[in-house]
Write a protein that holds these residues in place. Structure first.
Motif, PDB file in Angstrom:
ATOM      1  N   GLY A 224      74.178   7.699   4.446  1.00  0.00           N
ATOM      2  CA  GLY A 224      73.009   6.842   4.547  1.00  0.00           C
ATOM      3  C   GLY A 224      72.269   6.738   3.225  1.00  0.00           C
ATOM      4  N   ARG A 225      72.125   7.876   2.542  1.00  0.00           N
ATOM      5  CA  ARG A 225      71.442   7.885   1.236  1.00  0.00           C
ATOM      6  C   ARG A 225      72.216   7.035   0.226  1.00  0.00           C
ATOM      7  N   LEU A 248      72.416   8.186   9.982  1.00  0.00           N
ATOM      8  CA  LEU A 248      72.295   7.236   8.877  1.00  0.00           C
ATOM      9  C   LEU A 248      70.831   6.854   8.667  1.00  0.00           C
ATOM     10  N   THR A 249      70.098   6.703   9.755  1.00  0.00           N
ATOM     11  CA  THR A 249      68.670   6.387   9.650  1.00  0.00           C
ATOM     12  C   THR A 249      67.933   7.488   8.894  1.00  0.00           C
ATOM     13  N   GLU A 254      65.039   9.157   4.021  1.00  0.00           N
ATOM     14  CA  GLU A 254      64.871  10.129   2.926  1.00  0.00           C
ATOM     15  C   GLU A 254      64.982   9.440   1.572  1.00  0.00           C
ATOM     16  N   GLU A 255      65.980   8.567   1.423  1.00  0.00           N
ATOM     17  CA  GLU A 255      66.200   7.899   0.147  1.00  0.00           C
ATOM     18  C   GLU A 255      65.077   6.912  -0.170  1.00  0.00           C
ATOM     19  N   LEU A 256      64.620   6.170   0.829  1.00  0.00           N
ATOM     20  CA  LEU A 256      63.525   5.231   0.593  1.00  0.00           C
ATOM     21  C   LEU A 256      62.253   5.964   0.177  1.00  0.00           C
TER      22      LEU A 256
END
Length: 343
Positions: A224-225, A248-249, A254-256
């Motif tokens: 996901g990241r 994935l969410t 986390e990345e956002l």
């Protein structure tokens, strides 16, 4: 260790009478059964289930075979199933496959050798032929995913409609560059969710290239990241993102957060599943809610009925539960700006 002989000596009855009373034999009076059970409880007697199984008795264990216990959907399902089955005198056993068909086969071999009463399985994409054979010999049903070789008893979610509604919500807000991040098409859930995403774009009058897709392991937070990093690169980065799995969410959120992407100012997001933290992440995550309790209760009731009635032939049975779109603050009309990251 307390034995049936010890109980028999205490009550002044035969060992065979004790055994029959403990197995609820109709030839034994209710009064004697009560006396035997009371004595067994007071003396700390524990029945030898393995010995009874060697004599052909059935187990009271039901196995739940899932890809990933870290996924809260599966852990919540396990809890609900365990609660329902405990009330009926059954015990839930958990097996984790990591979506590996050979691990799935090894688990099913062990479960078969231990004569489990039944199996609830979230199958891998391509179950081994021996796995199919093993499952035919035990009452079982499929959960969430459905593979035609494993029979026609299935409890699932309307994945197509859930993703269609989520994507249609973004299109209705005016988004024309929408991306989907989900599982591979070889998984039935992955294929249906992707089909729902594409249906919404088509219904909204958008061209085929309006929707970008990133498909990969649905249980991988790291995927996901990495996928969202790729999606946010370049001038044609999407203005909206819809997701197709809980793990994935988690990776995307986390990345956002790490990149400080403004949601929904720069990017609108629709997640998958409704974790406790999703309601307070950023502006609150708009997401696809899953009917976990409904599915778990339905699975448990169907299998308990099957185990108690022991029908000669199981007819096909399908239960499809709808997802829900939980609207919060992570989606809004695009304002003309795009987010482009050089990660």
């Amino acid at each position: 260790m307390i034995t049936t002989r010890d109980i028999a000596e205490r009550l002044g009855i035969s060992v065979s009478t004790v055994g029959r009373a403990l197995s609820d034999d109709p030839r034994i009076s209710e009064e004697t059964k009560f006396r035997v059970r009371q004595a067994a409880s007071e003396m700390g007697y524990v029945g030898n289930r393995a010995a009874r199984m060697m004599r052909g008795a059935s187990s009271n264990v039901v196995a739940l075979v899932i890809p990933d216990i870290r996924n809260s959907f599966y852990s919540t399902i396990a809890h609900e199933l365990s609660t329902n089955m405990e009330a009926e005198g059954f015990q839930l056993m958990l097996s984790e496959t990591d979506d590996d068909r050979m691990v799935e086969l090894r688990h099913l071999r062990e479960l078969s050798a231990n004569r489990v009463a039944g199996v609830i399985i979230v199958p891998t994409a391509r179950p081994h032929a021996e796995s199919v054979k093993l499952l035919k010999a035990v009452p079982h049903l499929q959960l969430l995913r459905r593979h035609p070789s494993l029979g026609s008893q299935w409890f699932g979610v309307d994945d197509h409609e859930a993703l269609r509604r989520a994507t249609a919500h973004l299109v209705s807000l005016g988004h024309t560059r929408v991306a989907y991040l989900g599982g591979p098409e070889e998984l039935p859930t992955g294929a249906e969710r992707l089909r729902g995403f594409r249906s919404a774009l088509s219904e909204g009058g958008l061209p085929d290239d309006a929707g970008r897709t990133e498909l990969g392991p649905p249980s991988s937070v790291d995927h996901g990241r990495q996928a969202v990093r790729r999606l946010l690169k370049g001038p044609d980065a999407p203005t909206a993102l819809v997701l197709g799995s809980i793990q994935l969410t988690l990776g995307v959120l986390e990345e956002l957060s790490a990149q400080r992407v403004k949601v929904p100012g720069e990017l609108s997001v629709v997640g998958f599943g409704d974790e406790p933290g999703f309601s307070w992440w950023g502006p609150g995550l708009t997401t696809i809610g899953l009917p976990i309790q409904e599915m778990a209760t339905g699975c448990a009731l169907w299998l308990m009925r099957r185990l108690k009635t022991k029908p000669v032939n199981d007819g096909p049975y399908t239960s499809v539960s709808p997802g829900s779109l939980v609207l919060r603050g992570s989606t809004a009309p695009p304002d003309g700006r795009t987010v482009s990251r050089s990660v």
